[in-house]
Structure formats: C-alpha cells, structure tokens
Design a protein around this motif. Sequence first.
Motif, short mmCIF file in Angstrom:
data_model
loop_
_atom_site.label_atom_id
_atom_site.label_comp_id
_atom_site.label_asym_id
_atom_site.label_seq_id
_atom_site.Cartn_x
_atom_site.Cartn_y
_atom_site.Cartn_z
N VAL A 1 -11.09 -36.42 -9.69
CA VAL A 1 -12.05 -35.67 -10.28
C VAL A 1 -12.93 -36.19 -11.38
CG1 VAL A 1 -10.90 -34.06 -11.67
CG2 VAL A 1 -12.87 -33.08 -10.39
N GLY A 2 -12.14 -37.23 -12.06
CA GLY A 2 -12.70 -37.79 -13.11
C GLY A 2 -13.89 -38.49 -12.61
N GLU A 3 -14.00 -38.86 -11.58
CA GLU A 3 -15.30 -39.75 -10.95
C GLU A 3 -16.46 -38.95 -10.85
OE1 GLU A 3 -14.84 -43.07 -10.55
OE2 GLU A 3 -12.92 -42.78 -11.52
N ALA A 4 -16.22 -37.43 -10.78
CA ALA A 4 -17.41 -36.45 -10.23
C ALA A 4 -18.23 -36.44 -11.46
CB ALA A 4 -16.90 -35.31 -9.90
N ASP A 5 -19.68 -36.31 -10.96
CA ASP A 5 -20.63 -36.22 -11.90
C ASP A 5 -21.08 -34.70 -12.12
OD1 ASP A 5 -21.80 -39.02 -12.12
OD2 ASP A 5 -22.22 -38.66 -10.07
N VAL A 6 -20.53 -33.96 -11.10
CA VAL A 6 -20.65 -32.61 -11.18
C VAL A 6 -19.27 -31.91 -10.68
CG1 VAL A 6 -21.82 -30.69 -10.09
CG2 VAL A 6 -23.08 -32.81 -10.79
N ILE A 7 -18.98 -30.94 -11.30
CA ILE A 7 -17.62 -30.00 -10.91
C ILE A 7 -18.43 -28.64 -10.27
CG2 ILE A 7 -15.60 -29.26 -11.10
CD1 ILE A 7 -14.66 -31.45 -12.86
N TYR A 8 -18.28 -28.54 -9.09
CA TYR A 8 -18.75 -26.94 -8.61
C TYR A 8 -17.36 -26.03 -8.38
CZ TYR A 8 -21.93 -23.47 -6.84
OH TYR A 8 -22.60 -22.41 -6.49
N ALA A 9 -17.00 -25.35 -9.12
CA ALA A 9 -15.83 -24.45 -8.99
C ALA A 9 -16.01 -23.11 -7.86
CB ALA A 9 -15.21 -23.93 -10.27
N LEU A 10 -15.37 -22.87 -7.27
CA LEU A 10 -15.41 -21.57 -6.41
C LEU A 10 -14.56 -20.41 -7.11
CD1 LEU A 10 -15.57 -23.33 -3.18
CD2 LEU A 10 -17.33 -22.37 -4.25
N ARG A 11 -14.86 -19.17 -6.82
CA ARG A 11 -13.78 -18.08 -6.85
C ARG A 11 -12.90 -17.94 -5.51
NH1 ARG A 11 -14.29 -12.60 -5.37
NH2 ARG A 11 -16.45 -12.89 -4.11
N MET A 12 -11.75 -17.32 -6.08
CA MET A 12 -11.10 -17.09 -5.05
C MET A 12 -11.49 -15.67 -4.52
SD MET A 12 -8.08 -18.50 -4.38
CE MET A 12 -6.68 -19.39 -5.23
N GLN A 13 -11.65 -15.63 -3.11
CA GLN A 13 -12.30 -14.67 -2.33
C GLN A 13 -11.37 -13.81 -1.98
OE1 GLN A 13 -16.06 -15.29 -1.20
NE2 GLN A 13 -16.07 -16.59 -2.87
N HIS A 14 -10.86 -13.12 -2.84
CA HIS A 14 -9.53 -12.05 -2.48
C HIS A 14 -10.07 -11.11 -1.30
CE1 HIS A 14 -7.13 -13.52 -5.66
NE2 HIS A 14 -7.94 -13.45 -6.47
N GLU A 15 -11.43 -10.63 -1.33
CA GLU A 15 -11.91 -9.61 -0.56
C GLU A 15 -11.47 -10.02 1.16
OE1 GLU A 15 -13.58 -11.43 -2.33
OE2 GLU A 15 -15.69 -11.45 -1.89
N ARG A 16 -11.60 -11.56 1.10
CA ARG A 16 -11.41 -12.13 2.58
C ARG A 16 -10.24 -12.78 2.97
NH1 ARG A 16 -16.75 -14.09 0.75
NH2 ARG A 16 -18.12 -12.55 1.52
N MET A 17 -9.23 -12.38 1.98
CA MET A 17 -7.99 -13.02 2.30
C MET A 17 -7.14 -12.24 3.00
SD MET A 17 -7.01 -15.39 -0.79
CE MET A 17 -8.16 -16.55 -1.64
N THR A 18 -6.51 -12.35 4.39
CA THR A 18 -5.74 -11.50 4.94
C THR A 18 -4.22 -11.73 4.64
OG1 THR A 18 -6.17 -12.90 6.94
CG2 THR A 18 -7.25 -10.52 6.87
#
Length: 314
Positions: free
Chosen positions: A209-226
């Motif tokens: 990940v150190g090579e990335a220019d941009v880190i785009y983090a996502l939320r844990m989508q608990h509402e969609r996890m079964t």
Amino acid sequence: MKKHLLSIDDLTREDIERILHRAESFAEVSGREIKKVPTLRGRTVINLFYEASTRTSSSFEIAAKRLSADLVNVKSAGSSVDKGESLKDTVQTLSAYDPAAIVFRSPSAGAAGLVARWTTASVVNAGDGKREHPTQALLDVYTLRRHRRKLDGLNVWIVGDVLHSRVARSNILAFTRMGCRVTVCGPPTLIPRGVEALGCDVSPTLEGVGEADVIYALRMQHERMTGSFVPSLREYAAQYQINSRRLGAGQLLMHPGPVNRGVELSADVIDSPQALITEQVQSGVVVRMAVLYELLAGAPTGAEAPIHPEPQPA
Ligand code: ASP
C-alpha cells in the motif's frame, strides 16, 4: 449522455470529463453569495429514498434547489410504503406529478433500473444495494482531480469491505475509466469473487500500500452482512485499518462516509490534512448539480446547443 444515470457503465470517459467540467463551473456559482441559477426553474425533482442517507440526500436536495428546481423529498419511512404500497405503485403515483427526475436510493441491487422502466422521468441511481453508486464515484473523481490534475497512471488502493460496497464497484469503474490503476484490498471474505473482471488488481494484505498515491477506505457495511465475515472488528482493524503508521506522507486519503472511527480509519488520519473526506462531501453538491444539468438540460449528443454554457445568475 443517456437519459438515466444508473451505472458508471452508462458513461464514457468523455461524458465523465464533461460532467467534471460542468461541476467546475457550478463550483464558481457555489462561491457566490446567491448560490442559485435558473436552469431547472419549473422542473420537478423527486428524491425517493428507501434507505438511510445523510450526504447523498442532502447534497441532491441542495443541488436541485441551487438549480431552481421544485424539489419533493419522499422517504419510505412515513410514506405509503409503510402501508404496503409497492415500489411500482409508488413510482407511478409520483410520476403523476410529471417530474423531470427521480433520484432513487434502495437497498435492492438493480431497483433503480426497474424505476427507470416505470416512469418517463430521468432516473439517477443514488445507491442500489451493493451494486452501484455512480454519483459518489463522480464526486470522488472530481475531488481527486482537484489534487492530482492527471489521473492517468495514478495508483489507487480501495481498502475494506469491497464485497458489500456499491461505492467500490462504481469507483473501480470510474477510476479505471479515467486511467488510474486500481487495487482492491481486504480480507478474502470481503473481496467479491471475480472482481478483477472490473479491471482492478486484488491484494489480500496491505503490503504494497506504500506504493499507492491514494488510499480509499471503505466502511464495514454491517447492514448488508448476514454472517460473520471477519473474526472481530478489533482484528480487522489490526490488519486493515489505515492509521498514521500506514498512511505515507505523500498519500491522499479518501472515504465515502459515514466513517466508523477506530475501525477502518484511526481518528488521527481522519483529521489529517491528507484526508479529503470533507472535500468529498462539498464536491457532492456541484457534481450532483452537474449530473442533473446533464440529464435534464444538457445538449443531446449531436445537438447544436453549446457544450459548456456558463450558468447565468438567477
Ligand atoms: N454512503 C455510501 C453509500 O451509501 C457509503 C457507505 O454507506 O458506506 O454507499
């Protein structure tokens, strides 16, 4: 541009460039004291939201109002949906007002496409289940372009719950269309099988990940996890959280919001100058103005109307 915006796949790179350019001209309007143009005067926009939203619903509302449209907000809770009215009947009822656009959010993948079949209005997909959220991707590209003029070859890592994220899907499509190299990263249980077909690479760890220019983090989508996709949030954070140790000095940090502080991002990086999170929210207004403009007032392909008419003060 097509009549509806259901997916990033509805847009060519040229369409995206035109929307970004238009959004820039609306940014100028947003800097004025009176932030309004008459473009959609007399047209009706309906915000139909069947799922929770803060940023998307409020920015579409502001966008429609700044374009002088008449806006109606309908949320499923408190509407006749609570009385058992079907989506089709609701859409046909609202279509009786002859809206120019319906902005639609739903927990069901593909539902925006159904709405487009039941109305003569233009439909904007404001998030359909875990499928797509095209205006989020457009505002992200717009925001990133303000920091890195050239997106071609930019290395973007999308980290987290890719499996349940409509943002991930739309952003992979949009970033790759703009020439970025995209890697998705997360626990294997949260990476959809075959995601490489969208044009991205996959990494099960943050190594690299150190090579990335941009880190785009996502939320844990608990509402969609079964089920249980990670052993615990603490363990997830230990391996995938973006914190000051993992965010390099020259890297930009993005997140669509809402953020789970202390899970996908640590508090210090959220508040760091590298984080574009608040700017993404600001971009939402001008980009959604541009989308409504393109769908409702933009020149159809091949027509003679000017491609970039300057917005006029109201
Ligand atoms: N706000 C975004 C969405 O509606 C991202 C998220 O909820 O995590 O998809």
